[in-house]
Scaffold this active site. Structure first.
Site, PDB file in Angstrom:
ATOM      1  CG  HIS A  19      -2.389   0.076   0.883  1.00 42.73           C
ATOM      2  ND1 HIS A  19      -2.905  -0.061  -0.380  1.00 42.73           N
ATOM      3  CD2 HIS A  19      -3.465   0.298   1.688  1.00 42.73           C
ATOM      4  CE1 HIS A  19      -4.213   0.061  -0.346  1.00 42.73           C
ATOM      5  NE2 HIS A  19      -4.577   0.278   0.887  1.00 42.73           N
ATOM      6  CG  ASN A  66      -9.074   3.517   3.796  1.00 42.71           C
ATOM      7  OD1 ASN A  66      -8.446   3.109   2.818  1.00 42.71           O
ATOM      8  ND2 ASN A  66      -9.606   2.698   4.681  1.00 42.71           N
ATOM      9  CG  ASP A  91      -1.593  -0.050  -3.484  1.00 49.69           C
ATOM     10  OD1 ASP A  91      -2.398  -0.965  -3.224  1.00 49.69           O
ATOM     11  OD2 ASP A  91      -1.630   1.063  -2.909  1.00 49.69           O
ATOM     12  CG  ASN A 112     -11.277   1.505   0.460  1.00 46.87           C
ATOM     13  OD1 ASN A 112     -12.253   1.444  -0.279  1.00 46.87           O
ATOM     14  ND2 ASN A 112     -11.038   0.607   1.402  1.00 46.87           N
TER      15      ASN A 112
END
Length: 189
Positions: A19, A66, A91, A112
């Site tokens: 991430h 997020n 990613d 997200n």
């Protein structure tokens, strides 16, 4: 003026996770342009560079993945950046690991962080550079996978992908057309 944002998570424990590939890639952009992330503003670490006399702001949001859109929108407002001059690197589980894909616009897919950027900016019409992370075999839930460290045997593959993503971002900021950048980098995975 371009704003190049690499999505990721700020804590040290996330630095080498899937991430954080956006953070890594925008770090490569900074290295290639000879600048460092020295400033913290608008909930992001930022660096300033110039390409062909044009100002470029590089950003690593500190809002966690997020909520990435909050930092991106704050920076766009501060610098008066229009969406066509926003480049987001992140990613993407929907692409095979190590592949790089550039698109001029599109949906957030399963990501997200991109959902947050699209929601905060109110548009999906901005260039994005995706780094594929999909494994051959999925053995854990998606959230565990994206927050896991990149395996040592795959590290060189992802370092190369981040370098290609950085080169693509610089090419767009230099004024190359998105179609040209797509033809050069989308086939080079």
């Amino acid at each position: 003026m371009y704003l190049i944002a690499g999505l990721g998570n700020p804590d040290e424990k996330y630095l080498k996770t899937f991430h954080n590939l956006g953070w890594m890639a925008v770090g490569d952009v900074a290295d290639k342009l000879g600048v460092r992330f020295r400033t913290r503003q608008c909930e992001a670490y930022t660096a300033e560079a110039f390409i062909n006399g044009e100002r470029i702001i590089l950003a690593r949001p500190t809002t966690y993945m997020n909520s990435s859109g909050r930092a991106v929108m704050q920076l766009m407002s501060k610098y008066g950046t229009d969406p066509q001059h926003l480049i987001v690197i992140y990613d993407d589980f929907d692409l095979p690991k190590g592949h790089v894909r550039i698109r001029p616009s599109g949906s957030a897919g399963t990501h997200n962080g991109m959902r947050s950027v699209i929601a905060e900016t109110g548009t999906s019409a901005f260039p994005r550079i995706r780094i594929g992370i999909h494994p051959e075999i999925m053995q854990v839930p998606l959230i565990e996978y994206v927050l896991s460290d990149i395996r040592s045997e795959d590290y060189d593959l992802f370092i190369s992908a981040c370098t290609r993503a950085a080169d693509a971002a610089i090419a767009i900021a230099r004024g190359e057309t998105i179609d040209n950048v797509m033809s050069k980098f989308n086939l080079n995975s």
